[in-house]
Design a protein around this motif. Structure first.
Motif, PDB file in Angstrom:
ATOM      1  N   LEU B  35       0.850  -1.186   0.000  1.00 25.47           N
ATOM      2  CA  LEU B  35       0.000   0.000   0.000  1.00 25.47           C
ATOM      3  C   LEU B  35       0.889   1.241   0.000  1.00 25.47           C
ATOM      4  N   PRO B  36       1.401   1.642  -1.173  1.00 23.85           N
ATOM      5  CA  PRO B  36       2.350   2.758  -1.225  1.00 23.85           C
ATOM      6  C   PRO B  36       1.641   4.082  -0.960  1.00 23.85           C
ATOM      7  N   LEU B  43      -4.789   8.372  -5.585  1.00 22.09           N
ATOM      8  CA  LEU B  43      -6.099   7.750  -5.735  1.00 22.09           C
ATOM      9  C   LEU B  43      -7.180   8.524  -4.988  1.00 22.09           C
ATOM     10  N   PHE B  44      -6.860   8.968  -3.787  1.00 22.89           N
ATOM     11  CA  PHE B  44      -7.870   9.654  -2.981  1.00 22.89           C
ATOM     12  C   PHE B  44      -7.679  11.163  -3.018  1.00 22.89           C
ATOM     13  N   LEU B  55      -3.138   4.845   7.538  1.00 26.07           N
ATOM     14  CA  LEU B  55      -2.365   3.600   7.590  1.00 26.07           C
ATOM     15  C   LEU B  55      -2.014   3.236   9.032  1.00 26.07           C
ATOM     16  N   GLN B  56      -1.707   4.255   9.831  1.00 30.63           N
ATOM     17  CA  GLN B  56      -1.390   3.965  11.222  1.00 30.63           C
ATOM     18  C   GLN B  56      -2.602   3.411  11.960  1.00 30.63           C
ATOM     19  N   GLY B  71       7.374   0.638   4.132  1.00 33.85           N
ATOM     20  CA  GLY B  71       6.007   0.818   3.717  1.00 33.85           C
ATOM     21  C   GLY B  71       5.006  -0.124   4.340  1.00 33.85           C
ATOM     22  N   ALA B  72       3.746   0.064   3.972  1.00 32.23           N
ATOM     23  CA  ALA B  72       2.653  -0.696   4.559  1.00 32.23           C
ATOM     24  C   ALA B  72       2.212  -1.798   3.611  1.00 32.23           C
ATOM     25  N   ILE B  73       1.849  -2.930   4.173  1.00 29.10           N
ATOM     26  CA  ILE B  73       1.238  -4.012   3.403  1.00 29.10           C
ATOM     27  C   ILE B  73       0.005  -4.504   4.145  1.00 29.10           C
ATOM     28  N   VAL B  74      -0.897  -5.135   3.411  1.00 28.14           N
ATOM     29  CA  VAL B  74      -2.027  -5.785   4.068  1.00 28.14           C
ATOM     30  C   VAL B  74      -1.469  -6.904   4.946  1.00 28.14           C
ATOM     31  N   ALA B  75      -1.928  -6.966   6.186  1.00 29.61           N
ATOM     32  CA  ALA B  75      -1.362  -7.904   7.154  1.00 29.61           C
ATOM     33  C   ALA B  75      -1.519  -9.350   6.712  1.00 29.61           C
ATOM     34  N   THR B  76      -0.535 -10.161   7.067  1.00 32.20           N
ATOM     35  CA  THR B  76      -0.564 -11.589   6.749  1.00 32.20           C
ATOM     36  C   THR B  76      -0.368 -12.371   8.045  1.00 32.20           C
TER      37      THR B  76
END
Lengths: 229, 229
Positions: B35-36, B43-44, B55-56, B71-76
């Motif tokens: 999620l850059p 986008l928004f 994101l936080q 950076g942020a990623i969708v949690a796994t």
DNA sequence: CTACACAAGATTGTCAACAATCTGGCATGA
DNA sequence: TCATGCCAGATTGTTGACAATCTTGTGTAG
């Protein structure tokens, strides 16, 4: 020496967070106390963005309240929140103590016994903030034995909020846990008796809540009360 | 029209939060997806600080993972986290359903029955994301009846993380809740029978976990697996 | 051919200046 | 005297520029 800027700042953030958090738990910072960004920046010689992040983290754990455009204050739980917090605590801690009974090793029990000993000594000492924190410590140590970081963290948050409630409704701070009740719970854990440990814990928590509720039957101390009118 | 800048930005923040959150719940954004910040800003059409805050917030709920400088990623969720999440869910939802049984009014039961009806219809339709969300909706509606916002929010977080687990370990998405089991729980709630409602809920959740665990006995799909090697 | 080092580009982290908002005091007028 | 409106100072919110870090592609030596 790996001195990456990022790590240093993370360390500083945790340090500031811990300082404020401890201040609240030790009741040096009581509910309602204002936490101005500028002052915190100067006190910790930190940048505003750092202080801001710390405040947001504290707010997320419901330990401080962030009022838009009006700054941060130490959270002041309402009576309704108090009800929910204690209810949640009973639910969580009941589940945690059952799990703890399943997993506790003799070494774990030893650790708890040592904790009981420390409690016993603190009871005779007069270091009030230390005593207040110890009461929470026992509960958190039991929670850790459950081997479930998620439930443990939820309880950490709830216990912190309980400290706020005690600070609000028990200004004298004489609403600490009873040492004997803790000992009974440890005895159950040692036998692996989760059911009875949970029962004792529930009673223990009901007792704690009742102790607070009896003094303030239905409302937080209003300004009127605090002025003695 | 009270158009304070602050409120507008709060609204925007919630909008962006909801969009990303929904994207994850609907599995358009699968675990591990990057999620850059820059892309989200465009986008928004939002500022970076706003995106950062969103994101936080998502990270705090463990729905995205924030890797410092990366950076942020969708949690796994890992297998160990999965174990803890399901364990926590059983504990929380057991407590919640007991409370719900105490408080549920006939109107509440009606609402749940309508929810069951919607579920039943969606089963025949083929809108997969909608179906996945509906499965969670039932559980959250029951939780709301408990009249305890704290426990309810904890469950919200846990249910979200369960969705991530399903997305990870059940790529086909056929690990939804069974409609009949939901109906049984509503029947218990209607009789005010918290004990049996809790028992059914527990069995229901064990079933759900087993369904997932059977397919992936001990590890998340590795890159090797995902490449079919 | 492999392993390693380096550099360019892209991405995230931080800060300081600027803008918006709130608080409290003062003046004005009924 | 009291209520109202307004202004200055203080505080919080936001943004954009700059710094630090990571990723990836390329080149070089073994």
């Amino acid at each position: 020496m790996d001195e990456r800027v990022t790590e240093e700042s993370l360390e500083a953030e945790n340090r500031i967070y811990a300082r404020i958090f401890d201040g609240i738990m030790d009741r040096r910072l009581t509910p309602g106390t204002k936490l101005p960004e500028r002052e915190l920046c100067e006190l910790f010689s930190a940048s505003r963005s750092l202080v801001r992040r710390v405040l947001q983290r504290l707010a997320h754990y419901h330990v401080v309240e962030l009022r838009p455009n009006r700054g941060a204050i130490v959270a002041t739980p309402t009576p309704e929140e108090t009800r929910q917090i204690f209810q949640a605590r009973r639910a969580l801690e009941g589940a945690l103590v059952r799990l703890a009974a399943q997993h506790a090793t003799p070494a774990d029990i030893d650790g708890l016994r040592q904790q009981l000993h420390v409690e016993h000594e603190a009871m005779h000492g007069s270091d009030q903030p230390a005593w207040a924190r110890l009461a929470s410590t026992f509960h958190l140590r039991v929670a850790r034995l459950a081997n479930n970081a998620i439930l443990e963290n939820y309880l950490k948050e709830i216990v912190s909020r309980c400290s706020l409630i005690v600070a609000l409704y028990e200004p004298q701070g004489n609403a600490a846990c009873e040492h004997d009740e803790h000992a009974g719970i440890v005895a159950c854990l040692e036998r692996g008796d989760g059911e009875n440990a949970a029962r004792l814990m529930e009673e223990h928590l009901v007792e704690l809540e009742r102790h607070i509720c009896l003094r303030q039957p239905d409302a937080r101390p209003s300004l009127k009360d605090r002025l003695g009118l």
